[in-house]
Every structure is written in C-alpha cells, then in structure tokens.
Scaffold this active site. Structure first.
Site, PDB file in Angstrom:
ATOM      1  CG  LEU A 127      -1.923  -1.167   1.225  1.00  0.00           C
ATOM      2  CD1 LEU A 127      -2.689  -1.036   2.601  1.00  0.00           C
ATOM      3  CD2 LEU A 127      -2.795  -1.475   0.153  1.00  0.00           C
ATOM      4  CG  HIS A 148      -2.933   1.065  -2.201  1.00  0.00           C
ATOM      5  ND1 HIS A 148      -1.744   1.037  -2.433  1.00  0.00           N
ATOM      6  CD2 HIS A 148      -3.721   0.450  -3.171  1.00  0.00           C
ATOM      7  CE1 HIS A 148      -1.595   0.216  -3.342  1.00  0.00           C
ATOM      8  NE2 HIS A 148      -2.810  -0.215  -3.957  1.00  0.00           N
ATOM      9  CE  LYS A 171      -1.141   4.092 -11.668  1.00  0.00           C
ATOM     10  NZ  LYS A 171      -1.440   2.909 -12.047  1.00  0.00           N
ATOM     11  CG  ASP A 172      -5.412   0.813 -11.980  1.00  0.00           C
ATOM     12  OD1 ASP A 172      -4.617   0.578 -12.506  1.00  0.00           O
ATOM     13  OD2 ASP A 172      -5.194   1.193 -10.545  1.00  0.00           O
ATOM     14  NE  ARG A 221       2.306  -4.853 -12.263  1.00  0.00           N
ATOM     15  CZ  ARG A 221       0.988  -5.225 -12.249  1.00  0.00           C
ATOM     16  NH1 ARG A 221       0.177  -4.266 -12.137  1.00  0.00           N
ATOM     17  NH2 ARG A 221       0.802  -6.459 -12.270  1.00  0.00           N
ATOM     18  CB  VAL A 249      -2.674   9.756  -4.592  1.00  0.00           C
ATOM     19  CG1 VAL A 249      -1.627  10.346  -3.487  1.00  0.00           C
ATOM     20  CG2 VAL A 249      -3.973   9.934  -3.961  1.00  0.00           C
TER      21      VAL A 249
HETATM   22  P1  AMP Z   1      -3.991  -2.029  -6.769  1.00  0.00           P
HETATM   23  O1  AMP Z   1      -3.436  -2.667  -5.235  1.00  0.00           O
HETATM   24  O2  AMP Z   1      -2.859  -1.622  -7.550  1.00  0.00           O
HETATM   25  O3  AMP Z   1      -4.774  -3.439  -7.053  1.00  0.00           O
HETATM   26  O4  AMP Z   1      -4.734  -1.000  -6.423  1.00  0.00           O
HETATM   27  C1  AMP Z   1      -5.956  -0.921  -5.530  1.00  0.00           C
HETATM   28  C2  AMP Z   1      -6.803   0.237  -5.855  1.00  0.00           C
HETATM   29  O5  AMP Z   1      -6.150   1.288  -5.332  1.00  0.00           O
HETATM   30  C3  AMP Z   1      -7.299   0.213  -7.123  1.00  0.00           C
HETATM   31  O6  AMP Z   1      -8.644   0.777  -7.163  1.00  0.00           O
HETATM   32  C4  AMP Z   1      -6.416   1.411  -7.650  1.00  0.00           C
HETATM   33  O7  AMP Z   1      -7.135   2.094  -8.628  1.00  0.00           O
HETATM   34  C5  AMP Z   1      -6.191   2.246  -6.486  1.00  0.00           C
HETATM   35  N1  AMP Z   1      -4.873   2.922  -6.745  1.00  0.00           N
HETATM   36  C6  AMP Z   1      -3.850   2.606  -7.070  1.00  0.00           C
HETATM   37  N2  AMP Z   1      -2.794   3.613  -6.954  1.00  0.00           N
HETATM   38  C7  AMP Z   1      -3.833   4.771  -7.129  1.00  0.00           C
HETATM   39  C8  AMP Z   1      -3.388   6.203  -7.002  1.00  0.00           C
HETATM   40  N3  AMP Z   1      -1.940   6.512  -7.395  1.00  0.00           N
HETATM   41  N4  AMP Z   1      -4.357   7.009  -6.814  1.00  0.00           N
HETATM   42  C9  AMP Z   1      -5.923   6.544  -6.483  1.00  0.00           C
HETATM   43  N5  AMP Z   1      -5.944   5.308  -6.488  1.00  0.00           N
HETATM   44  C10 AMP Z   1      -5.078   4.374  -6.744  1.00  0.00           C
END
Ligand code: AMP
Length: 288
Positions: free
Chosen positions: A41, A45, A157-158, A195, A184
């Site tokens: 995280l 997150h 972001k996604d 990543r 963010v």
């Molecule tokens: P992940 O752990 O990469 O699957 O991300 C979990 C959640 O956090 C997903 O809904 C992502 O879109 C969100 N997330 C990841 N990076 C960011 C970011 N920089 N800003 C906002 N939300 C994010």
C-alpha cells in the site's frame, strides 16, 4: 483471527470469518466501506482507505494478489509485498478489518465460473492483457459477494478497471455503490503505483513525462481544440522525448463507455499507457 505485530486492524484469512464480521456490523445498522487492493500500500491506496473511513461506519480493506488477473508472463510471483507496512498504513487510515485470504481460500478448486464484461474491455488494457479484466471482474465479484451490501472504493488511476467494475455492478444488480477516487501523485506528478518500485533510477526520472504530456493535452483541449489528434500531439511528443519510454496507447475516450472519441467535447478522458522496459505505467486525466 491472526495477529500481526502490534498493528490494529484485525486480519481475517477465511471468507466465513470476514463475512461474519461484516454481517454483524450491518445487523447493527452500520454502513460498510470496502477497499479491495493487492497490498504494498502507498498513499494512493491510503486516499481510498481514508475516504472509506470518512463515508462509512466501518471501513475494511482486502489484500489479495489475484492470480486470475496475471498472465503467465507477468509478475505474479514477484509482485511486491510488505504486510507489516500495509497493516500500519491501514491502521493510520482507520481501517478496522483486513481480509487477507490465501489463494486456496479464494480458489479451493480451479474456478469454472468467471465474470467477463464485454465492450469496455475490448481496447487499451484489455487489448494489451487479454485475460486481465476477466480476472479482475471475477475477483471483484467474489469479494463483493463475500462482503455483501457496501460502498466499494476504486481509484481513477486504473480508469478502465473502474469503468469495468461500475458496469459489472450495474449489469448484475449488485447491492454495492461504487465510489471512484482521484489519482494520487508523487511530488513530480508520477501517479503512485505499487509497480513504480520496478523502475530503474533513469526510468523513474523519465516517468513524469506521462503526466506532463497529459497536462499538455488537457491544456490543448481547454483552448477549445476539437481535434483528437491535435490534443494528443503534445502527449505523444512528451512520451517520445522521455528516455526509455515506449508508447503503447494514447487516446481520448468517452468517460463512461471508454469508446474512442471522434472529437474532443464533453465528459471525456485522456488515457495513456507507456512501457519502461518490462514495467507498464498507466495514467489519465479528465477533460471537460
Ligand atoms: P492495486 O493494489 O494496484 O490493485 O490498487 C488497489 C486500488 O487502489 C485500485 O482501485 C487502484 O485504482 C487504486 N490506486 C492505485 N494507485 C492509486 C493512485 N495513485 N491514486 C488513486 N488510487 C490508486
């Protein structure tokens, strides 16, 4: 319940235990906010976790690196993990419970039932990673089925993933309110991502080109420019000028359907994906 160090969130490894916690909370009339993640995280997150805490009586997170959404050639086995840090950050953000199932708990048998969302997944990340969104939709459907009625938080972001989840929840009448949260960024504009740790120092220095290019595209649109190519030109130029960057796609799309736009007008989004070596970076901004 498993205890990890002195951190506060209760960690649940079984579906039955996590579901029981949420059922009990709902029975007391509490609103639940759920934040699905793959862990490692960061402050992106954290913004979702905080929003879930603010909006709801009980905020919970899930940490699960979902094998279904990784292709055989991708980074499943090396995906970064840091559980102590994750739990400390979740605690800081007001998260009471973390669901952290094993792969065997989530998929005790090879899964025969999957969820695939057509249309929205055809292009962009869906074209680059053919199995990816079926894996995402399936695990999110499963997590939502485990959690029950709630608000569920996803990052812009996604952006394509958010659209896929919204559509799945609407199409399947899931008792869930999907909440999209803004991107963010690091101090230099790079969108935070688990990543980003894969980037070499040179790649990391070049990576803010994505957001610089997106801002230039958005500024071009703000002048009243209607041509998609003209709006994308400064974005493409910024990526081309970034050492080591290989542009996968740059596009203007309708924000809800992800259909490529014919002209720049209304509620649209500029999407970009860039490869730095084996690392794929995504970013986007809103127009209009
Ligand atoms: P992940 O752990 O990469 O699957 O991300 C979990 C959640 O956090 C997903 O809904 C992502 O879109 C969100 N997330 C990841 N990076 C960011 C970011 N920089 N800003 C906002 N939300 C994010």
């Amino acid at each position: 319940m498993a205890a990890y160090g002195s951190t506060m969130p209760e960690v649940h490894e079984t579906i039955a235990e996590f579901r029981a916690v949420l059922d009990q909370s709902r029975a007391q009339g509490q609103a639940i906010g759920l934040v699905p993640t793959m862990g490692y995280l960061h402050q992106g997150h954290a913004s979702l976790l905080r929003q879930a805490t603010v909006d709801n009586d009980l905020a919970v997170a899930t940490i699960f690196v979902n094998p279904l959404q990784f292709a055989a050639t991708e980074d499943l086995s090396t995906y970064p993990r840091d559980l102590d840090h994750d739990l400390a950050l979740a605690d800081e953000c007001g998260i009471a419970h973390v669901f952290m199932p094993t792969v065997a708990e989530m998929y005790p048998e090879p899964i025969l039932t999957t969820v695939s969302v057509a249309g929205i997944t055809a292009r962009f990340e869906g074209a680059a990673r053919p199995e990816h969104f079926a894996g995402v939709a399936t695990v999110v459907a499963k997590l939502l089925a485990i959690a029950g009625p709630c608000r569920a938080y996803f990052g812009e972001k996604d952006f394509q993933q958010l659209a896929v989840v919204r559509r799945m929840v609407a199409d399947l009448s899931m008792p869930v309110q999907v909440v999209g949260c803004p991107i963010v960024r690091d101090h230099d504009g790079l969108a935070l991502s688990s990543r980003n740790v894969y980037l070499s120092p040179g790649q990391r220095a070049a990576a803010p080109a994505l957001y610089r290019g997106l801002r230039a595209a958005s500024a071009m649109a703000a002048t009243g420019e209607r041509s998609v190519d003209a709006v994308l030109a400064p974005l493409r130029a910024a990526v081309v000028a970034a050492p080591g960057a290989v542009l996968d796609y740059a596009a203007v799309v309708q924000a809800d359907t992800l259909e490529p736009a014919a002209t720049v007008v209304g509620e649209q989004r500029v999407l970009v994906a860039v490869g730095f070596g084996a690392t794929r970076l995504l970013d986007n901004v809103g127009l209009g």
